[in-house]
Scaffold this active site. Sequence first.
Site, PDB file in Angstrom:
ATOM      1  N   ASP A 217      58.272  89.965  -7.624  1.00  0.00           N
ATOM      2  CA  ASP A 217      57.519  88.721  -7.425  1.00  0.00           C
ATOM      3  C   ASP A 217      58.517  87.656  -7.013  1.00  0.00           C
ATOM      4  O   ASP A 217      59.566  87.983  -6.466  1.00  0.00           O
ATOM      5  CB  ASP A 217      56.750  88.353  -8.708  1.00  0.00           C
ATOM      6  CG  ASP A 217      55.441  87.612  -8.417  1.00  0.00           C
ATOM      7  OD1 ASP A 217      55.514  86.511  -7.858  1.00  0.00           O
ATOM      8  OD2 ASP A 217      54.367  88.138  -8.732  1.00  0.00           O
ATOM      9  N   HIS A 240      59.468  87.859  -3.677  1.00  0.00           N
ATOM     10  CA  HIS A 240      58.551  87.015  -2.911  1.00  0.00           C
ATOM     11  C   HIS A 240      59.183  85.689  -2.518  1.00  0.00           C
ATOM     12  O   HIS A 240      58.484  84.757  -2.157  1.00  0.00           O
ATOM     13  CB  HIS A 240      57.273  86.765  -3.724  1.00  0.00           C
ATOM     14  CG  HIS A 240      56.459  88.003  -3.945  1.00  0.00           C
ATOM     15  ND1 HIS A 240      55.249  87.991  -4.615  1.00  0.00           N
ATOM     16  CD2 HIS A 240      56.673  89.299  -3.594  1.00  0.00           C
ATOM     17  CE1 HIS A 240      54.767  89.225  -4.667  1.00  0.00           C
ATOM     18  NE2 HIS A 240      55.611  90.027  -4.051  1.00  0.00           N
TER      19      HIS A 240
END
Length: 402
Positions: A217, A240
Amino acid sequence: MKIQRSIVVSIVLVMQLLLEANSLAVFDITKYGAKPGGPDISVALMKAWKDAMASTVASQVLIPRGDWTLSQADMSGPNKAPINLEVKGNLKAYPDLAAAKSSAWIRISKVDSLTISGGGVLDGQGQETWKRNDCGTKKACVKPPINLFLKSITNSIIHDITTKDSKFFHANCVESRNVTFQRFTVSAPGDSKNTDGLHMARSNSITVIDSVIGTGDDCISMGDGLSNIIVKNITCGPGHGISIGSLGKYTYETDVKGIRVEGCTLSSTTNGIRIKTFPSSPIAITVSDIHFVGITMVNVSRPIIFDQEYCPGKPCPVAKPSQIKISDVEIEGITGTSATSEVVTFVCSKDKPCDNIRIGAIDLKYIGKKPKPVTTRCQNIKPIFTATQNPPICSAPRPSTT
């Protein structure tokens, strides 16, 4: 606003001097019955921590080299003197999520002058949990435990420590002040769900430097209520990207001001530098005095993105634009390669257009397998250009397709 660096050098020097003078009170968990490769050390660790909290001289809670099993630990203050949690070994959580009894595997709160160091590993053993984690799509999910949860920590440093395969976020730092993360390593595969590397919120003077973060993430996610934040010399990937937000989901949120992201390298991440806010936000706050400087992108999808229609769940309530105001942002010295043809995306709020966005030198090349024209997307923004960009930014704004 000039952002001030907040590395707590004095604490480190004090701890080093105490070590050299052999005046540090050491609380070794093996003296409390813990054995490497043995059963759960939670009782021994908590006893050592309690004695360290009572110490009137600087103390160290020592987890020696070896493999140690820990169910969970809730370590709170206040402390009477500086304290070092020295993790030299490999600390392992139970793989079974049923063994977790709270939202944090290791929680430390209400402590001043804390050092976490030692070169050891906090291994959350989250592989089985990732397979069953539905928190990205269900609001009523039970969130797995965070590897390291820091709350109400002041004048502290976390350095030379690794968090590995957390079941959920790797590290949270909230309601804290003057905290530095240095040579902080996060290790998890790119498909590990909801495993943000370091999340911070409602804190002041947080510095993250010289660290390597690879996870499933956001490498670093910055929530509401932040001020005076420095993120420098970070290597991010997989992950991310480095994000401010998401913001605008809850009524209690407060302004974000004074963030500098500098000298970072992002490699094969799904985003680069990002600001994300929810539409139909129930609160009107501001994001201002933001600096993205000297960032290298290597095969990054969406290298630069402001997304004020962010909504990971469906359906998205986009009828009312985001009420978060983004202003006073500097973007300078962004170079490298993009995995997508839309290399820059500014989707700002119709009600609160992005204001005073200063864009300097940008040089981003698309390296996708299929040849496409390189594009940028600009919505509700009128940037101020201070240098040349490649490709040209916002030269032909296009309407939103969402």
